[in-house]
Design a protein around this motif. Structure first.
Motif, PDB file in Angstrom:
ATOM      1  N   ASP A 260       0.852  -1.112  -0.049  1.00  0.00           N
ATOM      2  CA  ASP A 260       0.108  -0.034  -0.094  1.00  0.00           C
ATOM      3  C   ASP A 260       0.982   1.332   0.007  1.00  0.00           C
ATOM      4  O   ASP A 260       0.154   2.252   0.102  1.00  0.00           O
ATOM      5  CB  ASP A 260      -0.936  -0.019   1.221  1.00  0.00           C
ATOM      6  CG  ASP A 260      -0.430  -0.066   2.705  1.00  0.00           C
ATOM      7  OD1 ASP A 260       1.100  -0.114   2.539  1.00  0.00           O
ATOM      8  OD2 ASP A 260      -0.886  -0.344   3.659  1.00  0.00           O
ATOM      9  N   THR A 261       2.204   1.210  -0.115  1.00  0.00           N
ATOM     10  CA  THR A 261       3.380   2.121  -0.528  1.00  0.00           C
ATOM     11  C   THR A 261       3.594   2.326  -1.643  1.00  0.00           C
ATOM     12  O   THR A 261       4.309   1.110  -2.135  1.00  0.00           O
ATOM     13  CB  THR A 261       4.252   2.336   0.810  1.00  0.00           C
ATOM     14  OG1 THR A 261       3.932   2.066   2.021  1.00  0.00           O
ATOM     15  CG2 THR A 261       5.136   3.266   0.434  1.00  0.00           C
ATOM     16  N   PRO A 262       3.350   3.162  -2.513  1.00  0.00           N
ATOM     17  CA  PRO A 262       3.740   3.313  -3.990  1.00  0.00           C
ATOM     18  C   PRO A 262       5.382   2.892  -4.058  1.00  0.00           C
ATOM     19  O   PRO A 262       6.105   3.247  -3.461  1.00  0.00           O
ATOM     20  CB  PRO A 262       3.476   4.734  -4.384  1.00  0.00           C
ATOM     21  CG  PRO A 262       2.440   5.247  -3.335  1.00  0.00           C
ATOM     22  CD  PRO A 262       2.708   4.478  -2.333  1.00  0.00           C
ATOM     23  N   ALA A 263       5.241   2.075  -4.918  1.00  0.00           N
ATOM     24  CA  ALA A 263       6.933   1.516  -5.430  1.00  0.00           C
ATOM     25  C   ALA A 263       7.009   1.350  -6.892  1.00  0.00           C
ATOM     26  O   ALA A 263       5.886   1.227  -7.582  1.00  0.00           O
ATOM     27  CB  ALA A 263       7.051   0.313  -4.685  1.00  0.00           C
ATOM     28  N   ALA A 264       7.999   1.303  -7.527  1.00  0.00           N
ATOM     29  CA  ALA A 264       8.375   1.166  -8.609  1.00  0.00           C
ATOM     30  C   ALA A 264       7.899  -0.205  -9.112  1.00  0.00           C
ATOM     31  O   ALA A 264       8.134  -1.160  -8.440  1.00  0.00           O
ATOM     32  CB  ALA A 264       9.792   1.533  -8.986  1.00  0.00           C
TER      33      ALA A 264
END
Length: 366
Positions: A260-264
């Motif tokens: 739920d944390t934006p990542a590549a």
């Protein structure tokens, strides 16, 4: 019998007239009167004309021609019955100007409804005197009406009036508005650092046939129009994994961890004994200010679709349904694009009916 004519000369008649006049003046007294002049341009401006509230008073008057208000000369300001608190006024509550310049008070007494003042400055003919009494001291009457206030100097007088009235309550109603629409987007539409590989409709995101190692990206456009003072939030949630009737599923990004944390974006790791790594899918948004939720501040970053609502669009005030930024670094006030991306490995189980249902929820805060 004949009357005998008597001739009286002019000089004798003058003397007789003067004697008669002297007798009259002696009997009634000789006197003169001095007529007081009217103060001109006299007014009292209230800071509040409502009933039973404290109000400031700005009392202005102009010295008439041929008059003066000498330094140290006292003058009075008399309020009518109904005004209360006059006797609590002190020198610190009053400022005075004469002809636009500051004037100091020599003395002030406040008794009953009368203020008696003297100044250190002379007010000459045609000069304006302004006495400003601060708010918070004198309370207006509790009855509507016109009330007379008198100003008296040693030589001149003046009266003015103030109107005490109920305040006017102005009311209005603005109906609430809230419109939320979803639009499909075409192939090759830019979406947060990448571009779509196919098209969508407002009700369908058709990834089609998936090929191992091939990323597919689709997107939809969200538009919100509202006059909600505190704005709105749009979330999206899935009812479960992309699942087939066989029980096989395509897990959430990345490798089933449901980030739920934006990542590549990362490729599925394709571990033989871990079906969560056979394929995954995720989502991104171009709205760079999610009003407290985790922002997508970098291009081509993703989170998992989830049964937990994900904030994908938000604003903290009214929105016009059209304003947006060209990437995820800014606040999309009325419009944003949501991207969905999927990738599988050769181990992803075969099935022709993978599906899930997405639900967008748009919530205004008025």
């Amino acid at each position: 019998m004949f009357a005998k004519a008597t001739h009286v000369g002019f000089a004798q008649r003058v003397v007789a007239t003067l004697v008669a006049s002297a007798m009259v003046l002696w009997s009634i007294g000789l006197y003169t009167t001095a007529q007081a002049a009217n103060l001109t341009l006299i007014s009292d401006t209230l800071s509040d004309s409502d009933l039973s509230v404290t109000s400031g008073h700005t009392i202005a008057f102009t010295i008439p021609t041929a008059s003066t208000l000498g330094a140290a000369s006292t003058f009075t300001i008399t309020f009518p019955a109904g005004f209360t608190g006059v006797n609590t006024v002190t020198g610190g509550d009053i400022t005075v100007t004469v002809n636009g310049g500051a004037a100091a008070q020599d003395s002030l007494t406040a008794v009953g409804e009368v203020l008696t003042l003297s100044l250190d400055t002379t007010a000459n003919a045609t000069e304006e005197v302004v006495v400003a009494i601060a708010d918070g001291k004198i309370t207006n009457p509790g009855t509507t009406g016109s009330y007379e206030i008198a100003v008296v100097t040693p030589t001149d007088t003046g009266k003015t009036r103030v109107a005490i009235i109920d305040n006017v309550l102005v009311t209005a109603v603005v109906e609430t508005t809230f419109n939320f629409t979803i639009t499909g987007l075409a192939t090759s539409t830019a979406i947060n650092g990448t571009s779509t590989t196919g098209s969508t409709t407002p009700t369908e995101i058709p990834f089609g046939v998936l090929t191992a190692g091939q990323i597919k990206t689709l997107a939809q456009r969200l538009n919100v129009t509202t006059n909600a003072k505190n704005g709105f939030v749009v979330t999206v949630e899935q009812d479960g994994n992309l699942q087939s009737s066989t029980g096989a599923d395509i897990d959430g990004f990345a490798d089933g961890a449901y980030d739920d944390t934006p990542a590549a974006w990362a490729n599925p790791s394709n571990s033989l004994l871990d079906e969560n790594t056979y394929g995954h899918w995720g989502l991104t948004t171009e709205d760079g200010n999610l009003q407290g939720a985790t922002d997508f501040t970098a291009a081509n970053t993703w989170v998992s679709a989830s049964t937990t609502p994900r904030v994908v669009m938000a604003h903290n005030g009214p929105s016009d349904g059209t304003t947006f930024t060209v990437d995820s670094t800014g606040d999309d006030v009325g419009q944003t694009d949501i991207g969905y991306q999927i990738e599988i490995t050769p181990l992803q189980e075969a099935a022709d009916d993978y599906n899930t249902t997405l639900t967008y929820i748009a919530t205004p805060t008025f």
